[in-house]
Design a protein around this motif. Structure first.
Motif, PDB file in Angstrom:
ATOM      1  N   GLY A 224       0.807  -1.225   0.000  1.00  0.00           N
ATOM      2  CA  GLY A 224       0.000   0.000   0.000  1.00  0.00           C
ATOM      3  C   GLY A 224       0.836   1.269   0.000  1.00  0.00           C
ATOM      4  O   GLY A 224       0.329   2.352  -0.271  1.00  0.00           O
ATOM      5  N   HIS A 225       2.125   1.127   0.300  1.00  0.00           N
ATOM      6  CA  HIS A 225       2.976   2.312   0.343  1.00  0.00           C
ATOM      7  C   HIS A 225       3.906   2.389  -0.865  1.00  0.00           C
ATOM      8  O   HIS A 225       4.935   3.055  -0.820  1.00  0.00           O
ATOM      9  CB  HIS A 225       3.724   2.396   1.684  1.00  0.00           C
ATOM     10  CG  HIS A 225       2.758   2.597   2.818  1.00  0.00           C
ATOM     11  ND1 HIS A 225       2.250   3.833   3.144  1.00  0.00           N
ATOM     12  CD2 HIS A 225       2.148   1.702   3.626  1.00  0.00           C
ATOM     13  CE1 HIS A 225       1.369   3.688   4.136  1.00  0.00           C
ATOM     14  NE2 HIS A 225       1.286   2.408   4.439  1.00  0.00           N
ATOM     15  N   MET A 226       3.538   1.692  -1.937  1.00  0.00           N
ATOM     16  CA  MET A 226       4.221   1.957  -3.212  1.00  0.00           C
ATOM     17  C   MET A 226       3.701   3.301  -3.723  1.00  0.00           C
ATOM     18  O   MET A 226       2.524   3.645  -3.553  1.00  0.00           O
ATOM     19  CB  MET A 226       3.925   0.860  -4.240  1.00  0.00           C
ATOM     20  CG  MET A 226       2.570   0.962  -4.880  1.00  0.00           C
ATOM     21  SD  MET A 226       2.391  -0.171  -6.238  1.00  0.00           S
ATOM     22  CE  MET A 226       1.393  -1.423  -5.487  1.00  0.00           C
TER      23      MET A 226
ATOM     24  N   PRO B  41       0.528  14.078   0.667  1.00  0.00           N
ATOM     25  CA  PRO B  41       1.212  13.370   1.748  1.00  0.00           C
ATOM     26  C   PRO B  41       0.415  12.135   2.149  1.00  0.00           C
ATOM     27  O   PRO B  41      -0.808  12.181   2.199  1.00  0.00           O
ATOM     28  CB  PRO B  41       1.233  14.394   2.883  1.00  0.00           C
ATOM     29  CG  PRO B  41       1.076  15.720   2.225  1.00  0.00           C
ATOM     30  CD  PRO B  41       0.224  15.479   1.012  1.00  0.00           C
ATOM     31  N   CYS B  42       1.123  11.024   2.381  1.00  0.00           N
ATOM     32  CA  CYS B  42       0.442   9.811   2.827  1.00  0.00           C
ATOM     33  C   CYS B  42      -0.058  10.035   4.256  1.00  0.00           C
ATOM     34  O   CYS B  42       0.243  11.040   4.890  1.00  0.00           O
ATOM     35  CB  CYS B  42       1.389   8.619   2.738  1.00  0.00           C
ATOM     36  SG  CYS B  42       0.556   7.024   2.918  1.00  0.00           S
ATOM     37  N   GLN B  43      -0.830   9.097   4.768  1.00  0.00           N
ATOM     38  CA  GLN B  43      -1.481   9.337   6.055  1.00  0.00           C
ATOM     39  C   GLN B  43      -0.687   8.757   7.223  1.00  0.00           C
ATOM     40  O   GLN B  43       0.303   8.062   7.047  1.00  0.00           O
ATOM     41  CB  GLN B  43      -2.900   8.783   6.026  1.00  0.00           C
ATOM     42  CG  GLN B  43      -2.985   7.288   5.783  1.00  0.00           C
ATOM     43  CD  GLN B  43      -4.406   6.864   5.433  1.00  0.00           C
ATOM     44  OE1 GLN B  43      -5.144   7.583   4.780  1.00  0.00           O
ATOM     45  NE2 GLN B  43      -4.797   5.680   5.871  1.00  0.00           N
TER      46      GLN B  43
ATOM     47  N   ASN C 246       1.658   7.710  10.046  1.00  0.00           N
ATOM     48  CA  ASN C 246       3.095   7.865  10.275  1.00  0.00           C
ATOM     49  C   ASN C 246       3.947   7.645   9.035  1.00  0.00           C
ATOM     50  O   ASN C 246       5.162   7.567   9.131  1.00  0.00           O
ATOM     51  CB  ASN C 246       3.550   6.879  11.361  1.00  0.00           C
ATOM     52  CG  ASN C 246       2.834   7.140  12.681  1.00  0.00           C
ATOM     53  OD1 ASN C 246       2.667   8.301  13.071  1.00  0.00           O
ATOM     54  ND2 ASN C 246       2.404   6.095  13.353  1.00  0.00           N
ATOM     55  N   CYS C 247       3.323   7.516   7.858  1.00  0.00           N
ATOM     56  CA  CYS C 247       4.116   7.309   6.641  1.00  0.00           C
ATOM     57  C   CYS C 247       4.731   8.640   6.201  1.00  0.00           C
ATOM     58  O   CYS C 247       4.023   9.630   6.040  1.00  0.00           O
ATOM     59  CB  CYS C 247       3.262   6.736   5.512  1.00  0.00           C
ATOM     60  SG  CYS C 247       4.207   6.523   3.985  1.00  0.00           S
ATOM     61  N   PRO C 248       6.050   8.665   5.984  1.00  0.00           N
ATOM     62  CA  PRO C 248       6.702   9.927   5.602  1.00  0.00           C
ATOM     63  C   PRO C 248       6.644  10.225   4.109  1.00  0.00           C
ATOM     64  O   PRO C 248       7.154  11.255   3.674  1.00  0.00           O
ATOM     65  CB  PRO C 248       8.160   9.680   6.028  1.00  0.00           C
ATOM     66  CG  PRO C 248       8.346   8.205   5.874  1.00  0.00           C
ATOM     67  CD  PRO C 248       7.000   7.556   6.160  1.00  0.00           C
ATOM     68  N   ASN C 249       5.999   9.360   3.329  1.00  0.00           N
ATOM     69  CA  ASN C 249       6.069   9.462   1.872  1.00  0.00           C
ATOM     70  C   ASN C 249       4.920  10.298   1.292  1.00  0.00           C
ATOM     71  O   ASN C 249       4.030  10.731   2.009  1.00  0.00           O
ATOM     72  CB  ASN C 249       6.026   8.036   1.289  1.00  0.00           C
ATOM     73  CG  ASN C 249       6.855   7.893   0.037  1.00  0.00           C
ATOM     74  OD1 ASN C 249       7.120   8.864  -0.662  1.00  0.00           O
ATOM     75  ND2 ASN C 249       7.251   6.670  -0.254  1.00  0.00           N
ATOM     76  N   TRP C 250       4.980  10.498  -0.017  1.00  0.00           N
ATOM     77  CA  TRP C 250       3.905  11.192  -0.738  1.00  0.00           C
ATOM     78  C   TRP C 250       3.378  10.279  -1.834  1.00  0.00           C
ATOM     79  O   TRP C 250       4.153   9.541  -2.442  1.00  0.00           O
ATOM     80  CB  TRP C 250       4.416  12.452  -1.455  1.00  0.00           C
ATOM     81  CG  TRP C 250       4.830  13.584  -0.624  1.00  0.00           C
ATOM     82  CD1 TRP C 250       4.084  14.676  -0.288  1.00  0.00           C
ATOM     83  CD2 TRP C 250       6.111  13.787  -0.031  1.00  0.00           C
ATOM     84  NE1 TRP C 250       4.824  15.539   0.480  1.00  0.00           N
ATOM     85  CE2 TRP C 250       6.070  15.015   0.659  1.00  0.00           C
ATOM     86  CE3 TRP C 250       7.289  13.040   0.013  1.00  0.00           C
ATOM     87  CZ2 TRP C 250       7.164  15.527   1.355  1.00  0.00           C
ATOM     88  CZ3 TRP C 250       8.382  13.541   0.712  1.00  0.00           C
ATOM     89  CH2 TRP C 250       8.303  14.769   1.366  1.00  0.00           C
ATOM     90  N   GLY C 251       2.093  10.411  -2.135  1.00  0.00           N
ATOM     91  CA  GLY C 251       1.553   9.762  -3.329  1.00  0.00           C
ATOM     92  C   GLY C 251       1.521   8.249  -3.264  1.00  0.00           C
ATOM     93  O   GLY C 251       1.495   7.575  -4.290  1.00  0.00           O
ATOM     94  N   CYS C 252       1.493   7.686  -2.030  1.00  0.00           N
ATOM     95  CA  CYS C 252       1.386   6.229  -1.902  1.00  0.00           C
ATOM     96  C   CYS C 252       0.020   5.763  -2.417  1.00  0.00           C
ATOM     97  O   CYS C 252      -0.951   6.528  -2.404  1.00  0.00           O
ATOM     98  CB  CYS C 252       1.485   5.817  -0.439  1.00  0.00           C
ATOM     99  SG  CYS C 252       3.074   6.168   0.327  1.00  0.00           S
ATOM    100  N   LEU C 253      -0.058   4.493  -2.816  1.00  0.00           N
ATOM    101  CA  LEU C 253      -1.343   3.921  -3.207  1.00  0.00           C
ATOM    102  C   LEU C 253      -2.376   4.141  -2.096  1.00  0.00           C
ATOM    103  O   LEU C 253      -3.537   4.461  -2.365  1.00  0.00           O
ATOM    104  CB  LEU C 253      -1.176   2.415  -3.493  1.00  0.00           C
ATOM    105  CG  LEU C 253      -2.422   1.689  -3.991  1.00  0.00           C
ATOM    106  CD1 LEU C 253      -2.871   2.233  -5.342  1.00  0.00           C
ATOM    107  CD2 LEU C 253      -2.178   0.184  -4.073  1.00  0.00           C
TER     108      LEU C 253
END
Ligand SMILES: [Zn+2]
Length: 328
Positions: free
Chosen positions: A165-167, A175-177, A179-186
């Motif tokens: 889900g975090h690809m 911004p992902c939701q 505690n995920c530090p990434n952007w644009g995750c699935l």
């Protein structure tokens, strides 16, 4: 009381970002008792207590005839130690979950990622029965991912995989939701949370619909409410599920290209939308993924529905020698 592996039941627990389901599961995978708890907003201590009381309730319901307990939790786990290292949507941080639960419950405990558990259930007896290459996406508050490759769950080096889900599907996405530090995750575009956001944006433009009237009447917007109204023909809910389904299809296309699976199984609460969600996902996958993998893969709803994680956790508890790390 001495408990042995000859006990009839294993207890499976699926801990989600919003709620917890514990079930006493027999050898034929029939579920003899279900215990439910709401866990949204609980802190770590209260969350642990909710797990304990739910397992105790399920155990008592089958007269304590329980061999072991399996937990499927939406966490990244270090299987060398049984420590739940981090969770995107729950307050679990560096907690020795396996040992803590074994001590609190007085039973052998195994712990795994919730989507890994769901993948195991669906591969053994569900929508991918008999498949050796199966991918699982569980769509609820977030998106969990599980890999079942060459006939077993694949967890990576120390057991913290597979966070499908975090690809990233949009490099400069939102911004992902959690505690995920990434952007644009699935997860940021195809989860239950994304579905609620999509509906919130569009319902304001179309207030004269079943959904608009429900919100007007003060009802809280939730994933289950949206899928229910979509199934009943509400246009706003149906369109939003289509948007989320097409985003999901982009993620599935990536996975089909990388893994060449026989079957991709979609579970979690949002999968209750059935083909309203899956048909747009299948269409986008077929357009974007490479041949021949795209032509032979099946995209199916979880046969165990929202119970796949719970049933899989019970299978894991029954099959795995308790306390033995899976990453060995
Ligand atoms: Zn993410």
């Amino acid at each position: 009381m001495a408990r042995t592996v000859t006990a009839r039941f294993a207890i499976g627990v699926d801990l989600g970002g919003t709620k917890l389901l514990a079930g006493a599961v027999g050898p034929d995978l029939s579920v003899h008792h279900r215990a439910r708890r709401l866990v949204y907003g609980l802190d770590q201590a209260a969350l642990v207590d909710a797990c304990v009381t739910a397992v105790e309730e399920a155990s008592e319901a089958v007269g304590g005839d329980v061999s072991s307990v399996g937990f499927g939790i939406p966490c990244l786990i270090d299987q060398r130690s049984g420590i739940a290292v981090s969770a995107v949507n729950l307050p679990l941080v560096d907690i020795p979950f396996r040992d803590l639960m074994a001590e609190r419950l007085g039973l052998p405990v195994v712990v795994d990622n919730d989507a890994n558990c769901a993948a195991l259930a669906e591969a053994r007896a569900g929508a991918g029965h008999g498949a050796t290459e199966l991918l699982m996406l569980t769509i609820g508050t977030g998106i969990g991912g599980g890999l079942y490759l060459r006939g077993e769950v694949y967890r990576g080096w120390i057991g913290s995989g597979a966070e499908l889900g975090h690809m990233v599907v949009e490099r400069d996405g939102r911004p992902c939701q959690g505690n995920c530090p990434n952007w644009g995750c699935l997860e940021s575009v195809a989860s239950g949370t994304a579905l609620v956001r999509e509906v919130s944006l569009s319902v304001a433009r179309r207030p004269d619909t079943a959904l608009g009237r429900a919100l007007e009447a003060g009802q809280e917007l939730t994933g289950p409410m949206i899928t229910e109204l979509a199934s009943a023909g509400d246009p706003v809910a149906g369109d939003a599920i289509g948007v989320v389904g097409r985003a999901l299809g982009v993620g599935i296309a990536n996975l089909v290209n990388i893994f060449n699976p026989q079957v991709v199984v979609i579970g979690g609460g949002v999968s209750a939308a059935g083909d309203l969600l899956l048909d747009p996902a299948r269409e986008v996958m077929a357009l974007r993924a490479l041949r021949p993998g795209s032509e032979v893969v099946r995209v199916e709803a979880a046969a165990f529905g929202a119970e796949a994680g719970m049933v899989g956790a019970a299978i894991l508890a029954r099959e795995r020698p308790p306390g033995i790390p899976s990453a060995s």
